[in-house]
Design an enzyme around this catalytic site. Structure first.
Site, PDB file in Angstrom:
ATOM      1  N   CYS C 105       0.838  -1.206   0.000  1.00 48.47           N
ATOM      2  CA  CYS C 105       0.000   0.000   0.000  1.00 48.47           C
ATOM      3  C   CYS C 105       0.870   1.251   0.000  1.00 48.47           C
ATOM      4  CB  CYS C 105      -0.961  -0.040   1.193  1.00 48.47           C
ATOM      5  SG  CYS C 105      -2.309   1.147   1.054  1.00 48.47           S
ATOM      6  N   HIS C 214      -3.485  -5.673   1.373  1.00 50.90           N
ATOM      7  CA  HIS C 214      -2.719  -5.859   2.603  1.00 50.90           C
ATOM      8  C   HIS C 214      -2.617  -7.310   3.058  1.00 50.90           C
ATOM      9  CE1 HIS C 214      -2.404  -1.573   3.931  1.00 50.90           C
ATOM     10  NE2 HIS C 214      -3.348  -1.464   3.018  1.00 50.90           N
ATOM     11  N   GLU C 216      -0.714  -8.478   5.288  1.00 52.95           N
ATOM     12  CA  GLU C 216      -0.464  -8.567   6.738  1.00 52.95           C
ATOM     13  C   GLU C 216      -1.761  -8.549   7.536  1.00 52.95           C
ATOM     14  OE1 GLU C 216      -0.484  -5.905   5.087  1.00 52.95           O
ATOM     15  OE2 GLU C 216      -0.856  -4.123   6.289  1.00 52.95           O
TER      16      GLU C 216
END
Ligand SMILES: Nc1ncnc2c1ncn2[C@@H]1O[C@H](COP(=O)(O)OP(=O)(O)O)[C@@H](O)[C@H]1O
Ligand SMILES: [Mg+2]
Lengths: 88, 749, 244, 88
Positions: C105, C214, C216
């Site tokens: 991002c 994302h 994560e």
């Protein structure tokens, strides 16, 4: 077709976090001597027909009611004499 | 203009002062003269006027808010109660949670983006000031009619502002509300709440004690933002000032606030502050007087040391400025260097602007001359108190007599089917994903539940899976019909939502949005609502930990519906046990918990189908709410249910449709004996929920309900790809999805 | 659906010769997802190492992640100011020398601003911030960060941004396609108007990868969207480094 | 102090959804005859010292490396002759 430019800037008393962030970054990048940076918006309008008083009045109104938020922003309307870039 | 020093004020006792323009009443001005035994200086007048405004002093509401303390239930959980920046509750394992809801209504109407953004910024600083890391935000919102052209201006701006600020801070948005009603046309309600987490030993309070300790202002430079904003914006309707005199609005800088958060948390970690306060409404006037007042009383400030963005500001303006993203800390001298070093690390400007002194006076100097010399308590905590007259409005009886039971009901299954689609696709009942998808709900990696679940839930300990949940609710239509019951219904609904997610409700915060307190009818609504809320909290055992009052929400003579918004905080020992709303497993049994009665006053059905508001709101039974909550929590803990959804506006059918769409599975429903299909689907009786029970758990679950006396009616099964009400109608999920999910984008995108 | 293999167990000897595989996660002012990324690295079995933008030193990490957020408030342009931090000078040198770098991002935006990756990121075509569970196709497993996925594998991970529209000139796009450097493509819907549905790309060497969504936030079944499709990024790098 | 303005616009071939959104809204607001709208950024820099060739060269470099991303944007550097607003 003629080009009219509307520049919209935050009023001087209004906080400009973007401009501040840019200014604070400059010395780190090795650019000294810039005392202040303000960041605003630039609208380029391609106008059909003649850019006469009446047209400018309408654009002025458009800027006032729509392009700028006059609660926090000022604006300037300019007829671009020569749409070719001045530099760069 | 010469500087109006204390000396000058003493020498010119008869100088004219603009107390009326600053919003003070004649007797208030006289009282200031009495307190000081002379006329106030310009700076003192500015401080008193802003601190004695409705917004800061709660002068109209105080006498009623007292009940929250007086009727507070015994609670072991309450660590810090009303009176601080935010209340704090114990959630176990050494953790404490602080939370609060505040309003930013009027600024958001004038400048939706910045008004809403700075609303988020303000509440986050309140939470931070308690010593906590902010972990989530919520945003209960109310707008005018969904199809009104001005809603297209206000709503997207507000939503972008809340998202723009909250997303940039890295706070997951885990809940809130979006309600449309013409009564909010000229007065949208932008409430914002924040939750913060800390260890017990990290709790910080806003007080300045220890003479010699330094007063440090840190964060953004001070500019001309919102000068007078607090008194003018929040205390008067803006009609009375007119657009020409609109004060400068505050502009937020979420990046600066993010730095402030990280910097402050690092400062807390090293135990460097003795007291701390955020700067919000009334800026330095508020922070210095509150810190001094809550501490030992003495403070000396050199105002010309305040870092300015605009060098032309007068000392009065510096005191009033509401520039955002600033905090004020009291720091022992030996910690100052370290404090400054941490600020430098985070690129945060920090300045010692004064120190705590022996005396009991707040003294402020400007280039060596004294411009303020006041007892801080008289500014911050001993403002005026009004006993405003209140009276039940004349129209209240007629409104309650206009019973919704008289409204024509659907005459055929086809008509019933059409009304179901109309209700679930109406702006208030439709999916709010277009709005909530503009908010980051994943950041921080701890979000267990977020929109469109009943409650938002975040994990606060990765090892033990301890978590907290929050739901906010408020139904202005119910409160208009009966403010006492309406406030309790708001409380009951938020409480039920938290329990439906599997968490145990612990405590509440509230945001009380009403019209002008100078109108006795409005004041009656306020008195009734606070009484209802205080009584309700006492019965449910959930103390009020803090909140906010927003008055003067009206356009001309017309007030908004009384709108008490309640935020309930709950705790869950193991978030893996949370209960989602989704019906996902075909074959699971659907049970309706609670009693369904003929209750349509203020209902979504009466509004959407008939444009009607009248009668009485649903009855409240708080014992039943408690029992229901216990059952929902036990069932979640012991794995007896796979889904639960509370019933509220729109009734059973609304809840079933939402759960089906969420899980992508249909439902086959059977109308229980003794109920009409219409009442079964649309009644808004309180104290109810629908749950999905795996077949293997059915016996255990119904036994538990039976043993504890909670009515549990089997109403159907999760199955197929449509919602079917046997003998009445079927609606394919796809058709429901279109109605439910395309309504808001259709109006706003 | 998850990445093929399960998380690797902690290897006892990494290429840095210091025991664990060390993955650095950079914090710029305004970074938001640093703690989440450190957690993801830990869950995958590597040693997470926080890195600070003002330092020049990479603390002997074996790989670096530039996490998401709004560094410098996204002022000027997302990633434009962070790119000039002291740490980034070292990261740029190391990336050119082959160190694995992942930009998520805002980190992807930083990587385009540094020109480690071609193209640029602009305001979403619908002009709104968008947060959603986004389906992607992993186009290639030939990068340091995707070796644990199969080419063509479909995964779903959270997407959340306002400046996520990937643009580059036609020649660059053709080149990326021809060289197999489009690593991720949006499926089902293009959430921001990115050209050719591009969600992530890599450099010529395959050690530098950037993407908008994302991973994560998709490493634990309990939180976020409830999927663990993002774990493969972190197990990929772990295996690559162990086998290096 | 002299003011130097840097105007940054998206390159013509790059889609400008902000400009498009403005343009699409205009007829609804009753403004006809605007054929195209592009929205860009305007930076106002307050420069300490003389704005000579050397200063302009530095600002040009600053614009090229920092204020604009030349992958997607063009820029123009202008010395503002009269900082007073032309209109509005
Ligand atoms: N409706 C309410 N219910 C309970 N407490 C309230 C309410 N309104 C205000 N309070 C409490 O009164 C105190 C002052 O409120 P406020 O001025 O909003 O705080 P702050 O100065 O932090 O903005 C706070 O402790 C707040 O929680
Ligand atoms: Mg406060």
């Amino acid at each position: 077709m003629a080009r009219v430019v509307v520049d919209v800037m935050l009023k001087p008393e209004i906080l400009d976090p973007q401009g501040q962030a840019v200014q604070r970054a400059l010395p780190r990048l090795g650019f000294e001597g810039i005392a202040d940076v303000r960041q605003g918006k630039r609208f380029e309008l391609e106008v059909e027909g003649p850019v006469d008083e009446a047209a400018l009045a309408r654009i002025h109104e458009m800027a006032e009611t729509f392009l700028a938020n006059t609660v926090i922003e000022d604006f300037v309307v300019k007829v671009e004499s020569d749409p070719a870039k001045a530099e760069s | 203009m010469t500087l109006d020093t204390v000396k000058h004020a003493t020498e010119t006792p008869d100088a004219e002062q603009p107390w009326a323009e600053l919003g003070l009443k004649k007797d208030e001005y006289e009282r200031i003269r009495e307190i000081l035994d002379r006329r106030p200086t310009g700076a003192e007048l500015a401080m008193y006027s802003v601190m004695w405004s409705e917004h800061c002093s709660y002068k109209s509401s105080k006498v009623h808010l007292k009940q929250f303390g007086e009727k507070a239930p015994e609670s072991d959980a309450l660590l810090v109660g009303i009176g601080e920046n935010a209340g704090v509750v114990d959630v176990g394992q050494g953790y404490a949670v602080t939370f609060k809801v505040e309003s930013h209504n009027h600024p958001s109407y004038i400048e939706p983006y910045q008004g809403a953004a700075t609303g988020v910024g303000g509440i986050v600083r309140d939470i931070l000031a308690m010593g906590a890391r902010p972990v989530a935000v919520v945003d209960p919102l109310r707008f005018g009619a969904a199809d009104h052209p001005d809603t297209k201006r206000v709503l997207p701006g507000v939503v972008a502002g809340i998202g723009g600020y909250g997303n940039c801070l890295g706070l997951p948005n885990i809940g809130g509300e979006v309600v449309f009603d013409p009564c909010y046309q000229g007065n949208p309600l932008v409430n914002a709440g924040c939750i913060g987490v800390m260890k017990h030993e990290d709790i910080h309070l806003a007080k300045a004690s220890g003479p010699g300790n330094k007063v440090i202002l840190y964060g953004a430079r001070t500019g001309g933002d919102g000068i007078g904003g607090v008194s003018v914006l929040a205390s008067e309707t803006f009609e009375s000032t007119g657009p020409a005199k609109r004060p400068a609005v505050q502009v937020g800088d979420p990046f600066q606030e993010k730095l402030l958060i990280e910097c402050t948390l690092e400062i807390f970690k090293e135990n460097l502050v003795a007291g701390i306060q955020d700067l919000g409404g009334a800026g330095l006037s508020c922070a210095t007087s509150e810190l001094a007042s809550a501490g030992s009383g003495g403070m000396r400030v050199e105002l010309d040391t305040v870092p300015l963005r605009d060098a032309t500001l007068s000392p009065e303006e510096i005191l009033m400025s509401e520039s955002q993203e600033r905090m004020c800390a009291i720091v022992e001298p030996q910690h100052v260097d370290r404090f400054m070093a941490i600020c430098e690390k985070w690129d945060v400007i920090a300045t010692v602007i004064g120190e705590v002194t022996e005396g009991e006076r707040l003294e402020i100097f400007w280039h060596g001359e004294q411009i303020v010399d006041v007892p801080p308590r008289t500014v911050a905590h001993e403002g005026p108190v009004y006993h405003r007259p209140y009276a039940r409005p004349e129209w209240q009886d007629a409104l309650q007599a206009d019973d919704a039971a008289k409204l024509p009901r659907p005459k055929s299954a086809d008509e019933l089917r059409a009304q179901v689609l109309k209700v679930v696709g109406s702006p208030n009942q439709a999916s709010k994903a277009w709005i909530t998808d503009q908010y980051d709900r994943f950041v921080q990696g701890n979000t267990v539940l977020a929109q469109p679940e009943d409650a938002g839930m975040v994990r606060i300990d990765e090892e033990s899976n301890l978590g907290v949940a929050m739901a906010t609710d408020g139904n202005g239509r119910y409160a208009k019909l009966d403010p006492y019951t309406g406030a309790q219904l708001a409380l009951a609904e938020a409480y039920r939502n938290v329990a439906a997610s599997g968490a145990r409700p612990l405590a509440i915060s509230d945001c009380l949005n009403f019209g002008s307190p100078e109108d006795p009818g409005v004041m009656w609504q306020f008195a009734e609502a606070t009484r209802g809320l205080a009584d309700g909290c006492q019965e449910l055992g959930t103390p009020v930990t803090g909140g906010n009052v927003s008055l003067y929400n009206q356009t001309g003579e017309t007030a908004i519906h009384p709108t008490p918004v309640v935020a309930v905080l709950g705790v869950i020992d193991d978030v893996t046990r949370r209960t989602p709303i989704a019906f996902a497993e075909a074959g699971q049994l659907l049970y309706l918990l609670g009693d369904t009665k003929e209750e349509f006053g203020g209902s979504a059905w009466s509004d959407v189908v008939h444009g009607h508001l009248g009668g009485l709101p649903p009855a409240v039974d708080l014992d039943r709410e408690k029992l229901l909550a216990e059952i929902l929590i036990s069932a979640s803990r012991d794995g007896m249910i796979d889904a639960a959804h509370d019933l509220s506006d729109g009734g059973l059918v609304q809840a079933v449709v939402e759960s089906c769409l969420r899980g992508g599975a249909g439902a086959r429903l059977v109308v229980p004996d003794g109920l009409s299909a219409f009442t079964f689907l649309f009644s808004e009786s309180a104290g109810r929920a629908v749950v999905a029970v795996p077949r293997s758990e059915e016996l255990r679950f119904t036994d538990m309900c039976g043993a504890r006396g909670l009515p549990a009616t089997r109403i159907g099964v999760v199955d197929g790809e449509e919602v079917e009400v046997q003998g009445e109608f079927r609606i394919p999920l796809a058709e429901l999805r279109t109605a439910h999910e395309e309504a808001i984008p259709g109006l706003l995108a | 659906m998850t990445a093929r293999p399960s998380p690797a167990t902690t290897p006892d000897q990494g290429p840095s010769g210091r025991g664990n595989i060390r993955v650095g996660v950079v914090t710029f002012p305004g970074t938001l997802d640093d703690r989440d990324t450190l957690r993801a690295v830990r869950i995958a079995g590597a040693e997470p190492v926080p890195l600070w933008h003002r330092d020049k030193d990479l603390k002997q990490v074996d790989a670096v992640v530039l996490p998401g957020g709004f560094s410098y408030g996204d002022y000027l342009r997302a990633g434009a100011i962070s790119r000039f931090s002291p740490l980034m000078e070292t990261v740029i040198d190391q990336a050119r020398a082959g160190m694995p770098v992942l930009g998520i991002c805002n980190g992807f935006q930083v990587l385009t601003e540094t020109h480690l990756l071609p193209g640029a990121m602009l305001r979403n075509n619908h002009l709104h911030f968008i947060c959603r569970d986004q389906k992607l196709r992993v186009e290639t497993s030939e990068t340091a960060w995707t070796s644990d996925y199969a080419a063509g594998q479909e995964i779903s991970i959270p997407l959340k941004n306002i400046d996520g529209r990937y643009v580059a000139d036609e020649r660059t796009l053709d080149e990326l396609e021809a060289e197999g450097r489009v690593v991720f493509r949006y499926l089902d819907m293009n959430p921001n108007g990115s050209l050719r549905d591009i969600a992530g790309i890599t450099n010529e060497a395959g050690n530098v990868v950037g993407l908008m969504p994302h991973p994560e936030h998709a490493v634990e079944p309990l939180v976020g969207t409830g999927r663990t499709d993002g774990l493969g990024f972190f197990t990929s790098i772990l295996k690559k480094l162990v086998n290096a």
